[in-house]
Design an enzyme around this catalytic site. Sequence first.
Site, PDB file in Angstrom:
ATOM      1  N   ASP A   1      36.566 -49.863  39.762  1.00  0.00           N
ATOM      2  CA  ASP A   1      37.258 -50.525  40.869  1.00  0.00           C
ATOM      3  C   ASP A   1      37.469 -52.002  40.572  1.00  0.00           C
ATOM      4  O   ASP A   1      36.669 -52.615  39.869  1.00  0.00           O
ATOM      5  CB  ASP A   1      36.424 -50.339  42.151  1.00  0.00           C
ATOM      6  CG  ASP A   1      37.239 -50.603  43.403  1.00  0.00           C
ATOM      7  OD1 ASP A   1      38.480 -50.709  43.311  1.00  0.00           O
ATOM      8  OD2 ASP A   1      36.627 -50.715  44.475  1.00  0.00           O
TER       9      ASP A   1
ATOM     10  N   ASN B   1      45.114 -42.242  46.087  1.00  0.00           N
ATOM     11  CA  ASN B   1      45.922 -43.195  45.313  1.00  0.00           C
ATOM     12  C   ASN B   1      47.412 -42.838  45.282  1.00  0.00           C
ATOM     13  O   ASN B   1      48.254 -43.690  45.014  1.00  0.00           O
ATOM     14  CB  ASN B   1      45.407 -43.315  43.865  1.00  0.00           C
ATOM     15  CG  ASN B   1      44.120 -44.098  43.748  1.00  0.00           C
ATOM     16  OD1 ASN B   1      43.349 -43.926  42.813  1.00  0.00           O
ATOM     17  ND2 ASN B   1      43.870 -44.995  44.687  1.00  0.00           N
TER      18      ASN B   1
ATOM     19  N   ILE C   1      31.179 -44.537  48.200  1.00  0.00           N
ATOM     20  CA  ILE C   1      31.319 -43.405  47.284  1.00  0.00           C
ATOM     21  C   ILE C   1      32.791 -42.965  47.211  1.00  0.00           C
ATOM     22  O   ILE C   1      33.214 -42.367  46.223  1.00  0.00           O
ATOM     23  CB  ILE C   1      30.437 -42.218  47.742  1.00  0.00           C
ATOM     24  CG1 ILE C   1      28.976 -42.633  47.919  1.00  0.00           C
ATOM     25  CG2 ILE C   1      30.528 -41.041  46.782  1.00  0.00           C
ATOM     26  CD1 ILE C   1      28.174 -42.782  46.664  1.00  0.00           C
TER      27      ILE C   1
END
Length: 246
Positions: free
Chosen positions: A21, A69, A196
Amino acid sequence: MGFLEQIDIEKIPQHVAVIMDGNGRWAKEKGKLRVFGHQNGVLAVRDTVEGAVELGVKYLTLYAFSTENWNRPKLEVLALMELLVATINKETKTLMNNGVRLNAIGNLKSLPEKCYRQLQETIVKTSQNTNCTLTLALSYSSRWEITNAAKNLALKVEQGELKASEINEDIFASELNTASMPDPELMIRTSGEFRISNYLLWQLAYSELYFTPKLWPDFRRDDLFEAVLDYQKRERRFGLTSEQLP
Ligand code: FPP
């Protein structure tokens, strides 16, 4: 002493999962487009894979693209898919040199044809490698995976192949995309987020979670070593309190 030298080689986690990330923020900090962050994220992927091989980590699973995404701006999604195809193609040699087998989990049928084909080609090419299995989670969401597993089991019951009363944790896990892998002992997330995010929910049940503020494009093998060392320190308590340890 460096992190690597402090690592107990007898206690290497077999499976490390990573949420990569912070690519977007990394690029923004530099006044660049988000895709610049993803491109630099590839360097972090290469170094981390090599670091995992160096340590003897048998399974490395990277969250490369989540189901969610797909809702990003069209151009970013397109750029990410192109980057994936180009990277997998270009890095096949690195995978071969390091004895790494490529694997993928997720709703792979939803990937663009070109991406799917490149993925399959490299998966086949690297299938005999045994040092490490690199799994890319692509168009992956854990709830999707778990729902599918439930659906498949229901179908087996419907068709009389299985009794509902026979379903146990092992049978359920065998319907997950990760059926052939051990559960991760360690999960790393970069960029200072403590979530998570629909990643390996079943498989992370007993994993040690490690969070680092580093943004993914800055992550290198030494950061992996640091995370493994941290994991080993936690593991070594064996349920005792710190005061009880020698
Ligand atoms: C998260 O950063 C990263 C991604 C969604 C994509 C990860 C992809 C790569 C590292 C490149 C290709 C990978 C492989 C395996 C070849 P973000 O965009 O969510 O960052 P932000 O939270 O700062 O916006």
